[in-house]
Design a protein around this motif. Structure first.
Motif, mmCIF file in Angstrom:
data_model
loop_
_atom_site.group_PDB
_atom_site.id
_atom_site.type_symbol
_atom_site.label_atom_id
_atom_site.label_comp_id
_atom_site.label_asym_id
_atom_site.label_seq_id
_atom_site.Cartn_x
_atom_site.Cartn_y
_atom_site.Cartn_z
ATOM 1 N N GLU A 56 0.830 -1.198 0.000
ATOM 2 C CA GLU A 56 0.000 0.000 0.000
ATOM 3 C C GLU A 56 0.871 1.258 0.000
ATOM 4 O OE1 GLU A 56 -3.800 -0.581 2.695
ATOM 5 O OE2 GLU A 56 -2.015 -1.268 3.755
ATOM 6 N N PRO A 57 0.407 2.333 -0.638
ATOM 7 C CA PRO A 57 1.072 3.623 -0.451
ATOM 8 C C PRO A 57 0.943 4.070 1.003
ATOM 9 C CG PRO A 57 -0.415 3.683 -2.345
ATOM 10 C CD PRO A 57 -0.699 2.406 -1.604
ATOM 11 N N LEU A 58 1.866 4.908 1.452
ATOM 12 C CA LEU A 58 1.883 5.332 2.852
ATOM 13 C C LEU A 58 0.561 5.968 3.279
ATOM 14 C CD1 LEU A 58 3.508 5.777 5.493
ATOM 15 C CD2 LEU A 58 4.174 8.015 4.559
ATOM 16 N N THR A 59 0.014 6.873 2.464
ATOM 17 C CA THR A 59 -1.220 7.566 2.861
ATOM 18 C C THR A 59 -2.388 6.599 3.015
ATOM 19 O OG1 THR A 59 -1.643 8.067 0.522
ATOM 20 C CG2 THR A 59 -0.554 9.775 1.846
ATOM 21 N N VAL A 60 -2.467 5.600 2.139
ATOM 22 C CA VAL A 60 -3.537 4.602 2.229
ATOM 23 C C VAL A 60 -3.370 3.779 3.503
ATOM 24 C CG1 VAL A 60 -4.544 2.549 1.146
ATOM 25 C CG2 VAL A 60 -3.869 4.511 -0.263
ATOM 26 N N TYR A 61 -2.133 3.391 3.803
ATOM 27 C CA TYR A 61 -1.857 2.598 5.012
ATOM 28 C C TYR A 61 -2.242 3.376 6.265
ATOM 29 C CZ TYR A 61 0.800 0.106 8.611
ATOM 30 O OH TYR A 61 1.164 -0.577 9.750
ATOM 31 N N ILE A 62 -1.841 4.642 6.335
ATOM 32 C CA ILE A 62 -2.126 5.449 7.523
ATOM 33 C C ILE A 62 -3.625 5.637 7.706
ATOM 34 C CG2 ILE A 62 -1.932 7.775 8.507
ATOM 35 C CD1 ILE A 62 0.902 7.886 7.273
ATOM 36 N N ASN A 63 -4.338 5.938 6.638
ATOM 37 C CA ASN A 63 -5.784 6.126 6.743
ATOM 38 C C ASN A 63 -6.470 4.844 7.212
ATOM 39 O OD1 ASN A 63 -8.206 7.846 6.217
ATOM 40 N ND2 ASN A 63 -8.660 6.228 4.748
ATOM 41 N N ARG A 64 -6.025 3.711 6.657
ATOM 42 C CA ARG A 64 -6.601 2.419 7.068
ATOM 43 C C ARG A 64 -6.325 2.157 8.541
ATOM 44 N NH1 ARG A 64 -4.476 -2.551 7.562
ATOM 45 N NH2 ARG A 64 -2.571 -2.119 6.402
ATOM 46 N N ARG A 65 -5.108 2.404 9.004
ATOM 47 C CA ARG A 65 -4.777 2.157 10.410
ATOM 48 C C ARG A 65 -5.634 3.022 11.322
ATOM 49 N NH1 ARG A 65 -3.714 -1.555 12.290
ATOM 50 N NH2 ARG A 65 -2.215 -0.979 13.889
ATOM 51 N N ARG A 66 -5.837 4.268 10.950
ATOM 52 C CA ARG A 66 -6.667 5.162 11.763
ATOM 53 C C ARG A 66 -8.090 4.616 11.892
ATOM 54 N NH1 ARG A 66 -4.013 10.625 9.150
ATOM 55 N NH2 ARG A 66 -2.649 11.117 10.923
ATOM 56 N N LEU A 67 -8.655 4.190 10.790
ATOM 57 C CA LEU A 67 -10.030 3.691 10.807
ATOM 58 C C LEU A 67 -10.130 2.364 11.551
ATOM 59 C CD1 LEU A 67 -10.984 4.614 7.136
ATOM 60 C CD2 LEU A 67 -11.840 5.712 9.225
ATOM 61 N N GLU A 68 -9.138 1.492 11.382
ATOM 62 C CA GLU A 68 -9.172 0.203 12.073
ATOM 63 C C GLU A 68 -8.998 0.366 13.580
ATOM 64 O OE1 GLU A 68 -7.445 -2.416 8.319
ATOM 65 O OE2 GLU A 68 -6.115 -1.855 9.969
ATOM 66 N N LYS A 69 -8.108 1.265 13.985
ATOM 67 C CA LYS A 69 -7.941 1.534 15.413
ATOM 68 C C LYS A 69 -9.224 2.105 15.998
ATOM 69 C CE LYS A 69 -3.542 0.565 16.417
ATOM 70 N NZ LYS A 69 -3.139 -0.352 17.496
ATOM 71 N N ALA A 70 -9.876 2.994 15.261
ATOM 72 C CA ALA A 70 -11.138 3.559 15.726
ATOM 73 C C ALA A 70 -12.204 2.471 15.842
ATOM 74 C CB ALA A 70 -11.600 4.662 14.774
ATOM 75 N N ALA A 71 -12.251 1.572 14.863
ATOM 76 C CA ALA A 71 -13.221 0.475 14.900
ATOM 77 C C ALA A 71 -12.977 -0.419 16.108
ATOM 78 C CB ALA A 71 -13.155 -0.332 13.612
ATOM 79 N N ALA A 72 -11.717 -0.714 16.398
ATOM 80 C CA ALA A 72 -11.394 -1.542 17.565
ATOM 81 C C ALA A 72 -11.828 -0.851 18.855
ATOM 82 C CB ALA A 72 -9.899 -1.843 17.599
ATOM 83 N N ASP A 73 -11.635 0.461 18.924
ATOM 84 C CA ASP A 73 -12.070 1.198 20.111
ATOM 85 C C ASP A 73 -13.591 1.193 20.238
ATOM 86 O OD1 ASP A 73 -9.516 1.753 20.896
ATOM 87 O OD2 ASP A 73 -9.525 3.854 20.278
ATOM 88 N N LEU A 74 -14.289 1.265 19.111
ATOM 89 C CA LEU A 74 -15.748 1.198 19.168
ATOM 90 C C LEU A 74 -16.217 -0.133 19.748
ATOM 91 C CD1 LEU A 74 -16.645 2.822 15.727
ATOM 92 C CD2 LEU A 74 -17.224 3.742 17.976
ATOM 93 N N MET A 75 -15.477 -1.199 19.481
ATOM 94 C CA MET A 75 -15.841 -2.514 20.003
ATOM 95 C C MET A 75 -15.497 -2.669 21.477
ATOM 96 S SD MET A 75 -15.158 -5.354 17.031
ATOM 97 C CE MET A 75 -13.403 -5.070 16.879
ATOM 98 N N HIS A 76 -14.337 -2.124 21.876
ATOM 99 C CA HIS A 76 -13.824 -2.422 23.216
ATOM 100 C C HIS A 76 -13.976 -1.277 24.213
ATOM 101 C CE1 HIS A 76 -12.277 -6.192 21.792
ATOM 102 N NE2 HIS A 76 -11.516 -5.609 20.887
ATOM 103 N N LYS A 77 -14.356 -0.083 23.747
ATOM 104 C CA LYS A 77 -14.485 1.071 24.647
ATOM 105 C C LYS A 77 -15.864 1.696 24.456
ATOM 106 C CE LYS A 77 -9.522 2.056 24.543
ATOM 107 N NZ LYS A 77 -8.474 3.075 24.231
ATOM 108 N N PRO A 78 -16.894 1.105 25.048
ATOM 109 C CA PRO A 78 -18.264 1.565 24.801
ATOM 110 C C PRO A 78 -18.542 2.982 25.276
ATOM 111 C CG PRO A 78 -18.196 -0.030 26.610
ATOM 112 C CD PRO A 78 -16.847 -0.045 25.976
ATOM 113 N N ASP A 79 -17.715 3.509 26.178
ATOM 114 C CA ASP A 79 -17.979 4.838 26.737
ATOM 115 C C ASP A 79 -17.302 5.964 25.965
ATOM 116 O OD1 ASP A 79 -19.469 3.646 28.769
ATOM 117 O OD2 ASP A 79 -17.689 3.377 30.035
ATOM 118 N N ILE A 80 -16.397 5.650 25.043
ATOM 119 C CA ILE A 80 -15.677 6.708 24.340
ATOM 120 C C ILE A 80 -16.589 7.362 23.300
ATOM 121 C CG2 ILE A 80 -14.686 5.231 22.531
ATOM 122 C CD1 ILE A 80 -12.086 6.885 22.842
ATOM 123 N N ALA A 81 -16.568 8.695 23.239
ATOM 124 C CA ALA A 81 -17.420 9.430 22.303
ATOM 125 C C ALA A 81 -16.848 9.347 20.891
ATOM 126 C CB ALA A 81 -17.530 10.880 22.732
#
Length: 309
Positions: A56-81
């Motif tokens: 992947e190009p760097l920008t695509v990789y970074i954007n994907r990591r940001r979204l995946e980390k956010a998705a993981a937080d949505l699953m494991h941190k129910p109180d985070i806004a």
């Protein structure tokens, strides 16, 4: 580009530093120039190497990591806004985060949080006619109750405090590359007599979750426990797994049962009211499954959890 493919071993250690830097700076402006400096390469040279190693190009990789980390937080941190997640992962606004998330996962962050935890898996998402993932809410492969019953019969689960673990590892990008990574690691470790030491254990560390990351993009460390100050070279690097409290599940399972074991262990964690910490889950193996009479792995699975305040 073909010549670069033969040089990925030489570059891998610098890329390991880049992966760590990106994961800990997702809320900052990760420009090509900034990240290339971490790798000690010119931006042009770094861009070519990074794409060879990750696909992947760097920008695509970074954007994907940001979204995946956010998705993981949505699953494991129910109180985070959701607004807090947007800022935490480098988005300029809640609306820009929501648009990017929906484009990537097919649903909004709020819908993902409500309907998908425990059900969503990038492993089994079907493709639509245009080749994009079709994020229909599919039925569980196993129901929650079935998984709870299965883990009651197949695992011994405890919570433990682990000290720091020093590991030597080789990075694999994609689940199909793990075998090759272990082969590289063992080739390095064998002449150093590390594989003959009784305290040596093979350890697989998961930097991504198969629930939010495509299997061919999951970053995995194929590792072994080593003494502190062990010197490495080439594609082999060292890192420290932090001292932490963990849920430990002891299993004797076939290779086909690993996904079920992990899913069950996370359900157990949620049922008991534990919250996942920010460290990475990992596996420690105690045998070579090929020598087991039933081709089974004797393995401990570890999920890092937050300590009670």
């Amino acid at each position: 580009m073909a010549n670069l493919q033969h040089l990925t071993t030489e570059y891998q250690n610098r890329m390991n530093a880049v992966f760590k830097y990106i994961d800990t700076h997702l809320n900052t402006a990760l420009t090509l120039e900034v990240v290339a400096e971490i790798a000690i390469y010119s931006p042009y040279h770094f861009h070519r190497i990074f794409k060879v190693i990750t696909g992947e190009p760097l920008t695509v990789y970074i954007n994907r990591r940001r979204l995946e980390k956010a998705a993981a937080d949505l699953m494991h941190k129910p109180d985070i806004a959701i607004t807090e997640l947007a800022l935490q992962y480098g988005f300029s606004s809640n609306s820009s985060f929501t648009r990017a998330f929906k484009k990537f996962y097919g649903v909004s962050p709020s819908t993902f949080r409500v309907e998908l935890p425990g059900k969503f898996s990038k492993i089994r998402q079907p493709k639509s006619k245009n080749g994009q993932p079709n994020f229909l809410f599919e039925r569980y492969l196993w129901s929650i109750q079935e998984l709870k019953n299965w883990i009651d019969m197949n695992a011994h689960i405890t919570t433990v405090e682990l000290p720091e673990l020093q590991i030597a590892y080789v990075t694999a990008i994609g689940h199909t590359k793990v075998k090759e990574a272990y082969q590289q690691l063992i080739h390095w470790a064998t002449p150093r007599e590390l594989m003959q030491q009784p305290e040596t254990k093979m350890i697989t560390v998961y930097h991504d979750s198969f629930k939010v990351t495509d299997p061919d993009k999951v970053r995995i460390s194929a590792g072994i426990k080593v003494p502190k100050n062990t010197k490495t070279e080439g594609a082999v690097a060292t890192t420290t797994l932090p001292a932490n409290k963990y849920i430990k599940g002891c299993f004797t399972i076939t290779l086909a049962e690993f996904e079920k074991a992990w899913s069950s262990l996370f359900i157990w964690m949620n049922e008991k009211g534990y919250k996942k910490a920010d460290a990475n889950p990992f596996e420690i193996y105690h045998n070579d499954f090929r020598t087991h009479p039933e081709q089974k792995c004797i393995v401990d699975l570890y999920i890092p959890i937050q300590k009670a305040i």
